[in-house]
Motif scaffolding. Sequence first.
Motif, PDB file in Angstrom:
ATOM      1  N   THR A  30       0.974  -1.403   0.088  1.00 44.21           N
ATOM      2  CA  THR A  30      -0.082   0.140  -0.110  1.00 44.21           C
ATOM      3  C   THR A  30       0.793   1.176   0.113  1.00 44.21           C
ATOM      4  OG1 THR A  30      -0.122   0.282   2.570  1.00 44.21           O
ATOM      5  CG2 THR A  30      -1.694  -1.230   1.200  1.00 44.21           C
ATOM      6  N   GLY A  31       0.367   2.318  -0.280  1.00 47.34           N
ATOM      7  CA  GLY A  31       1.060   3.603  -0.155  1.00 47.34           C
ATOM      8  C   GLY A  31       1.444   4.101   1.048  1.00 47.34           C
ATOM      9  N   ASP A  49       3.670   1.006  -8.088  1.00 50.81           N
ATOM     10  CA  ASP A  49       2.724   0.755  -8.955  1.00 50.81           C
ATOM     11  C   ASP A  49       1.925   1.976  -8.952  1.00 50.81           C
ATOM     12  OD1 ASP A  49       0.702  -0.260 -10.199  1.00 50.81           O
ATOM     13  OD2 ASP A  49       0.003  -1.807  -8.824  1.00 50.81           O
ATOM     14  N   VAL A  50       1.210   2.351  -9.871  1.00 48.28           N
ATOM     15  CA  VAL A  50       0.410   3.664  -9.846  1.00 48.28           C
ATOM     16  C   VAL A  50      -0.817   3.453  -9.310  1.00 48.28           C
ATOM     17  CG1 VAL A  50      -1.029   5.468 -11.165  1.00 48.28           C
ATOM     18  CG2 VAL A  50       1.591   4.569 -11.920  1.00 48.28           C
ATOM     19  N   MET A  51      -1.527   2.318  -9.386  1.00 44.57           N
ATOM     20  CA  MET A  51      -2.669   2.101  -8.732  1.00 44.57           C
ATOM     21  C   MET A  51      -2.733   1.149  -7.575  1.00 44.57           C
ATOM     22  SD  MET A  51      -5.165   1.435 -12.215  1.00 44.57           S
ATOM     23  CE  MET A  51      -3.900  -0.040 -12.624  1.00 44.57           C
ATOM     24  N   THR A  55      -4.205   4.987  -2.298  1.00 48.64           N
ATOM     25  CA  THR A  55      -3.841   6.285  -2.844  1.00 48.64           C
ATOM     26  C   THR A  55      -3.251   5.865  -4.173  1.00 48.64           C
ATOM     27  OG1 THR A  55      -2.779   8.138  -2.477  1.00 48.64           O
ATOM     28  CG2 THR A  55      -1.442   6.359  -1.756  1.00 48.64           C
ATOM     29  N   ASP A  56      -2.715   6.674  -4.844  1.00 43.76           N
ATOM     30  CA  ASP A  56      -2.124   6.511  -6.191  1.00 43.76           C
ATOM     31  C   ASP A  56      -0.577   6.584  -6.078  1.00 43.76           C
ATOM     32  OD1 ASP A  56      -1.716   9.170  -7.029  1.00 43.76           O
ATOM     33  OD2 ASP A  56      -3.551   9.118  -7.624  1.00 43.76           O
ATOM     34  N   GLY A  57       0.135   5.963  -7.047  1.00 45.58           N
ATOM     35  CA  GLY A  57       1.437   6.159  -6.800  1.00 45.58           C
ATOM     36  C   GLY A  57       2.077   7.414  -7.095  1.00 45.58           C
ATOM     37  N   GLU A  59       0.948  10.290  -5.821  1.00 47.95           N
ATOM     38  CA  GLU A  59       0.808  10.757  -4.284  1.00 47.95           C
ATOM     39  C   GLU A  59       1.871  10.368  -3.430  1.00 47.95           C
ATOM     40  OE1 GLU A  59      -0.530  13.401  -1.364  1.00 47.95           O
ATOM     41  OE2 GLU A  59      -0.488  13.297  -3.346  1.00 47.95           O
ATOM     42  N   THR A  85       2.831   0.173 -13.947  1.00 44.99           N
ATOM     43  CA  THR A  85       1.446   0.215 -13.865  1.00 44.99           C
ATOM     44  C   THR A  85       0.888  -0.403 -15.268  1.00 44.99           C
ATOM     45  OG1 THR A  85      -0.439   1.648 -13.749  1.00 44.99           O
ATOM     46  CG2 THR A  85       1.490   2.573 -15.071  1.00 44.99           C
ATOM     47  N   ARG A  87      -1.831   1.328 -16.324  1.00 45.54           N
ATOM     48  CA  ARG A  87      -2.260   2.671 -16.919  1.00 45.54           C
ATOM     49  C   ARG A  87      -1.251   3.134 -18.288  1.00 45.54           C
ATOM     50  NH1 ARG A  87      -4.182   6.083 -11.835  1.00 45.54           N
ATOM     51  NH2 ARG A  87      -3.989   7.915 -13.181  1.00 45.54           N
ATOM     52  N   ASP A  92      -1.177   9.449 -19.005  1.00 42.30           N
ATOM     53  CA  ASP A  92      -0.693   8.836 -17.690  1.00 42.30           C
ATOM     54  C   ASP A  92       1.040   8.860 -17.867  1.00 42.30           C
ATOM     55  OD1 ASP A  92      -2.947   8.148 -16.333  1.00 42.30           O
ATOM     56  OD2 ASP A  92      -3.200   6.122 -17.501  1.00 42.30           O
TER      57      ASP A  92
END
Length: 230
Positions: A30-31, A49-51, A55-57, A59, A85, A87, A92
């Motif tokens: 997790t973030g 990982d972005v997702m 949160t997202d990567g 941030e 990712t 994405r 992106d």
Amino acid sequence: MLVVDDEPTVRELLCAALRHAGFTVAAAGTGQEALTVAEEVSPDLVLLDVMLPDTDGFEVIRLLRERHRPAAGPRAGHIPVVFLTARDTTRDKIDGLRLGGDDYVTKPFDLEELIARISAVLRRTSGDPSALLRVADLELDPEGMQTIRAGEPIKLSPTEFRLLHYLMTNVGRTVSKPQILERVWDYDFGGDTGIVDTYISYLRRKLDNGGPKLIHTVHGVGYVLRGPKT
């Protein structure tokens, strides 16, 4: 190195492959966990990982670099990041570069290529800062603070010199305006990127006087320095 991915199978595969390649690896799912582990291990690079579930990567890397930004200058304390990712849109990728990512790899990925790209990022970001840099007929001596093109010395201001040094250490690679702000001016991502355009124009006037163009604009992203095509 810190691997951040919420899929346990992918995370374990990446950790095993990277350890086999000789890297020391920590992992997070997790973030928030990534931020905690980064404080504990001070990674040389984050594979992110972005997702993520919390949160997202993008941030995560913003917070990570805020926490690790020392007072020693724009390059000190920079933690290289490779986004990983599913994405894969152009938007992106542009966002990843603008937010300071050093590379952007999409899933599915080839492990051998991924490891090669990680190694390339580490070489770029941890090289000898005093080494003489050369691109075509342009030379930059960080230790002597001298710049020469086609045998002729070029007088640069300290900021112009730092900007050129950053572009030359990333030769052939597009760097975003926020990346330049962070490394050259030590601004956060809310800084005014117009100053980058201004100093790029200063450099171009000094470097391209009678010689082939070396600094190229990548519209919507930033700039790249590369030698003339042969």
